[in-house]
Design an enzyme around this catalytic site. Structure first.
Site, short mmCIF file in Angstrom:
data_model
loop_
_atom_site.label_atom_id
_atom_site.label_comp_id
_atom_site.label_asym_id
_atom_site.label_seq_id
_atom_site.Cartn_x
_atom_site.Cartn_y
_atom_site.Cartn_z
N GLY A 1 3.77 -8.93 2.65
CA GLY A 1 2.25 -9.97 1.95
C GLY A 1 2.58 -10.10 0.71
O GLY A 1 2.70 -11.37 0.28
N MET B 1 3.95 -8.16 -3.37
CA MET B 1 3.97 -7.00 -3.68
C MET B 1 4.16 -6.61 -5.05
O MET B 1 4.08 -7.58 -6.24
CB MET B 1 5.70 -6.70 -4.26
N GLU B 2 3.38 -5.66 -5.01
CA GLU B 2 2.92 -5.66 -6.96
C GLU B 2 3.87 -5.65 -8.10
O GLU B 2 2.96 -4.41 -9.30
CB GLU B 2 1.75 -4.56 -6.74
N HIS C 1 -5.62 -8.32 -3.90
CA HIS C 1 -5.19 -6.43 -3.56
C HIS C 1 -4.26 -6.60 -5.27
O HIS C 1 -3.73 -5.35 -5.04
CB HIS C 1 -4.64 -7.03 -2.00
N GLU C 2 -3.25 -7.47 -4.72
CA GLU C 2 -2.56 -7.08 -6.14
C GLU C 2 -2.89 -6.57 -7.79
O GLU C 2 -2.38 -6.35 -7.77
CB GLU C 2 -1.45 -8.54 -6.40
N GLU D 1 -3.29 2.33 -1.95
CA GLU D 1 -3.06 1.23 -0.86
C GLU D 1 -3.71 1.00 -0.01
O GLU D 1 -4.83 -0.19 0.03
CB GLU D 1 -1.75 1.08 0.31
#
Length: 950
Positions: free
Chosen positions: A346, A348-349, A382-383, A405
């Site tokens: 979805g 990537m941080e 989230h990221e 996560e």
């Protein structure tokens, strides 16, 4: 998820990742993470600290003889800096291949004397030096580099192996140089190629996805999360393109190649290899400066159409929320976020350059639904949560991935709630994360949140950890912790990660929170053993018991637990609508007299599903709850109305209550208009569809659901003024979709005419789609299911021409709804052609086709026939979701034997899907048993409910 030799004081520090003990709780982590941060602030080039903290764990008993046969790096070397130059070719060479060339210098310190250098390298062609070796080595600061004896690539363990004539000296610094060529493939891993069409012209993007173990595909590196370093990046790219990396563009210098630019980037912070990112593209951006420079990058047309505006609008507030939450400023000077046409996850941080699927970052208010909008907000949240927790401080090894996560998943709902306070995101975590993962964690083949280091060695072991247990159960147990120590104390304790002011234990004590044990002792039982309990309350006596909840009570749990599958359970309950009360269940059984009920009382436990457990009651209390639901359901909190349904259906599957009791929890739905109970019922009844849609039960079940959903359909017809308005409430918009979807699938009068009419209107005027974005998925699916090849071909044409990713996703799903087998087979074949279905979407499309009862056997045959091709050409993916998706309907001995045969035939190529296959075998067995036991009584119940007066 997350690459001139210059060292600044702030950036040229050896990073130390403190080891996380086997008892890995959020509390323990707060201490080790703060220790890491304090070490990050020590003096430049420490002499003894840091690398020594990366002690290799004991190897397995059957350990390989040579170090290069191990999948883990030895603890002899520690990197300080990388200086990497890469030149991606955006046009194919004479052999039709896209390639990149590059060279890298890594400065490292010898921690322990050794005559061997192991550094990761995968799918790179290394250029031999004059001496015929694949690297060159020199000493720094007066150190003398030994000669190279032998160099080679150890393909199984993905190492460049360098044997030396004499040992490297402990405490000395060295520099290793490599020159290499790699393929800029379309495999979505490492340094890879993405493509899209713009105005009839094919555009090529060079981009990255390093997590978990693919930085080694871009350049040789010490590719483990504890091996942090500073990265100095240079990209050579066409002058009419843009180059991005983790650091801000730092400057350009004269490039020896005409029409190309050589671009330098600011050195990164000290970070893990998996967080490195770089992109060469022809994108545009919009930007602002709330706390740092924020830029949203995407295809130029997408930016021009305003598809990045919502992301830009919400990034600032979410960053501000997390700065306050962590009590620490955003660590970097900029935050780039980029939407890529091809991306496996979805998002990537990557620190400073977050990469996204287009659907996770771009939003078009004229074409995207409220669900699309919510997805963008939660993924961004989230990221951004990772910028502190995961990037600034990092788990030592992948066995504790859940901390990164699970935490980011939990707090993403807090960040999204701050950005969109009317959406009630703190409640939606129950549906989006908790309910679903309980189904997985109730299998005997589940796994604990935290694994032993020695059990996670190979890249495929690591990849398998990126599952719903890690993300969703991790979020659920952290939410539970936050609830029983209070969210205020939870956030205070987490501030220790970046401020190191005091411990989480002190935060608990300071606020007067009374606990039966330390947080660590309580949480170990939720983290170090798999599964969760079912708590049974006898309201006649107040007796409470717990046991490990398994969907199939006959399944055998082979994974031992030092806690014997008992938990310290933070119980909450209300009695007859009174105030919420709390109780700790600390043993296998206990008695709480306050839970004994009078004749007219009722009790519901696990208020708002704050705890990660299921609840069963004595039969009298079940009857009282059913009576309350049928007479005045609003007296029970809305989340608990959903919970009663979900618990009952799952308890029935586990043979703990009668299946007809579970079905009776849906009888009040003809008076319910809230989203959460309807969505929960729909998901659970979907299991009945999966088990019975090929049997005589199906028609009577359809008739029952039609009876129940008709009032909801009419409610939304009235609320929306005959479907001309959009409901104001976020969850009402979701439930409107449920109403239309269930009504059309069960034949409610007027529904199919409504959806097919909207679709035909669009077919007659393709440039003018008047269908509400919220309703598109269900309208498209319903119309294509009711139609034939004309509707399918029209939808395919619109899919291929879609310029908005969320619109393409809706059409891509709807194409799987057709009832025509030959169209479904054609669609399956398209999944192996990346010019028709992008590789990132192939597995989800096959799963969508398998969700169609006509498509399920076709999809299963397709996967079996093409497994080798799928594994070899789509190897950047974890195929666990594919296996689970195409087998979820399996409920016969014949299908079970097919699964067993598939396992035997592909034993050597299952890789990351092996765990999912075991879960599918277990699930199929449970389905077989359940159908055999329940089919007759379910049929009888549906007949009785549909033959009685409405």
């Amino acid at each position: 998820m997350g690459k001139g030799f210059y060292i600044s004081k702030a950036l040229g520090i050896v990073c130390v990742v403190a080891a996380i003990g086997a008892v890995a709780t959020i509390i323990a982590l707060s201490v080790v993470y703060a220790q890491e941060k304090s070490k990050n602030e020590e003096a430049l080039l420490p002499s003894t600290s840091g690398p020594g903290a990366t002690t290799l764990p004991p190897t397995t008993p059957s350990a390989p003889k040579e170090l290069w046969d191990h999948y883990r790096l030895p603890d002899t070397l520690a990197p300080l800096t990388y200086n990497v130059t890469l030149w991606p070719r955006l046009e194919p060479n004479e052999h039709g291949l896209y390639i990149f060339t590059g060279h890298s210098k890594v400065v490292f310190r010898c921690v322990k004397e050794t005559d061997l250098i192991l550094i990761h390298s995968n799918k790179l062609n290394l250029t031999a030096s004059e001496g015929g070796h694949l690297a060159t080595l020199k000493g720094l600061d007066g150190a003398t580099a030994p000669g190279l004896k032998k160099t080679w690539l150890e393909v199984p363990t993905e190492y460049l192996v360098i044997q030396l004539d004499s040992p490297l000296q402990a405490g000395s610094w060295y520099e290793l140089f490599t020159d290499f060529v790699g393929e800029l493939a379309d495999d979505l891993g490492g340094f890879y190629r993405s493509e899209y069409m713009e105005d009839g012209v094919k555009k090529v993007v060079a981009t990255t996805q390093m997590q978990p173990t693919d930085a080694r595909k871009a350049f040789p590196c010490f590719d483990e999360p504890a091996m942090k370093a500073v990265f100095h990046m240079t990209l050579i790219h066409p002058s009419d393109t843009v180059a991005l990396s983790n650091g801000m563009n730092h400057g350009k210098f004269l490039c020896p190649v005409q029409h190309f630019t050589c671009e330098l980037f600011e050195p990164t912070e000290i970070m893990s290899t998996y967080l490195l990112a770089f992109v060469v593209c022809d994108f545009g951006f919009i930007g602002t400066e709330p706390t740092a420079e924020v830029r949203i990058w995407a295809r130029k047309k997408a930016i021009a159409e305003g598809q990045g505006d919502y992301a830009l609008e919400k990034t600032g507030p979410i960053l501000t929320f997390f700065e306050n939450y962590y009590k620490s400023k955003y660590p970097l000077s900029k935050s780039d976020q980029i939407a890529l046409p091809d991306f496996s996850a979805g998002a990537m941080e990557n620190w400073g350059l977050i990469t996204y699927r287009e659907t996770a970052l771009l939003y078009n208010p004229h074409a995207s639904s409220n669900g699309d909008k919510e997805w963008v907000a939660t993924v961004i949240s989230h990221e951004l949560a990772h910028m502190w927790f995961g990037n600034l401080v990092t788990t030592r090894w992948w066995n504790d991935l859940w901390l990164n996560e699970g935490f980011a998943t939990y707090v993403s709902y807090l960040g999204a709630n701050y950005a969109e306070p009317t959406w009630n995101m703190k409640d939606l975590i129950v549906l989006n994360e908790i309910v679903g993962v309980m189904g997985v964690d109730a299998l005997a083949s589940s796994h604990p949140l935290s694994s032993k280091e020695e059990d996670v060695q190979r890249p495929e072991d690591i990849s398998q950890l990126f599952d719903s247990i890690t993300y969703s159960k991790g979020a659920a147990v952290l939410r539970m912790l936050s609830e029983f120590i209070t969210e205020k104390v939870f956030s205070e304790g987490l501030a220790v990660i970046v401020t190191f002011e005091y411990s989480c234990h002190q935060a608990v004590d300071k606020n007067g929170i009374k606990l039966p044990h330390t947080v660590e002792v309580i949480m170990n039982r939720w983290i170090l053993q798999m599964g969760f309990p079912v708590v049974t309350i006898d309201t006649k006596t107040g007796r409470i018991t717990q046991k490990h909840f398994l969907l199939d009570p006959e399944s055998v749990v082979e994974t031992p637990s030092e806690f014997k599958y008992e938990w310290f359970v933070p119980m909450t309950w209300i009695k007859t609508g009174g105030v919420e009360q709390q109780y700790w269940l600390l043993n296998k059984e206990a008695t709480n007299a306050e839970m004994a009920l009078g004749v007219n009382d009722w009790l519901v436990a696990n208020i708002d599903m704050k705890g990660f457990y299921r609840v069963n009651y004595d039969s009298e209390n079940w009857e009282r709850l059913l009576n309350k639901l049928s007479t005045k359901h609003q007296d029970i909190p809305v989340i608990n109305r959903a919970q009663i349904i979900d618990d009952a259906f799952n308890l029935a599957r586990a043979k703990m209550v009668n299946t007809t009791l579970a079905l009776r929890t849906t009888k009040f739905l003809d008076k319910e208009v809230e989203y959460m109970p309807w969505e929960t019922a729909s998901r659970n009844l979907n299991y009945f569809f999966l088990m019975f849609d090929r049997s005589e039960v199906y028609g009577h079940m359809q008739a029952y659901i039609k009876k129940q959903v008709t009032p909801l359909f009419n409610h939304f017809k009235e609320l929306t003024a005959n479907w001309t308005k959009i409901p104001d409430n976020h969850t009402d918009q979701y439930n409107q979709v449920n109403a239309i979807s269930l009504a059309c699938s069960t034949g409610v009068e007027g529904c199919k005419e409504l959806t097919t009419g909207w679709f035909k209107e669009w077919m007659s005027d393709p440039a003018n789609n008047k269908i509400s974005p919220n309703l598109k998925t269900t309208v498209y699916c319903s119309a294509i299911a009711a139609g034939g090849v004309d509707e399918w071909d029209f939808a395919w044409s619109m899919f291929k021409n879609a310029t908005i990713a969320s619109e393409a996703d809706k059409l891509m799903y709807a194409l799987s709804c057709t009832k025509q087998p030959w169209l479904l087979n054609r669609y399956l074949e398209y999944c192996l052609d990346p010019t028709k279905i992008r590789k990132q979407d192939a597995t989800s499309t096959v799963v969508s086709i398998a969700g169609n009862p006509i498509g399920q056997p076709l999809a299963w045959d397709f996967v079996r026939a093409n497994w080798d091709h799928i594994v070899n050409d789509y190897g950047g993916f974890s195929f666990g979701g594919l296996i689970s998706g195409v087998t979820k309907r399996f409920s016969s001995e014949f299908e079970y034997k097919q699964l067993v045969q598939f396992k035997e035939d592909n034993a050597g190529s299952l890789g990351t899907s092996s765990a999912a296959l075991e879960q599918s075998l277990e699930r199929t067995k449970a389905n077989m048993n359940w159908v055999a036991m329940n089919k007759d009584q379910v049929l009888e119940w549906f007949i009785s409910e549909t033959s009685s007066p409405v």
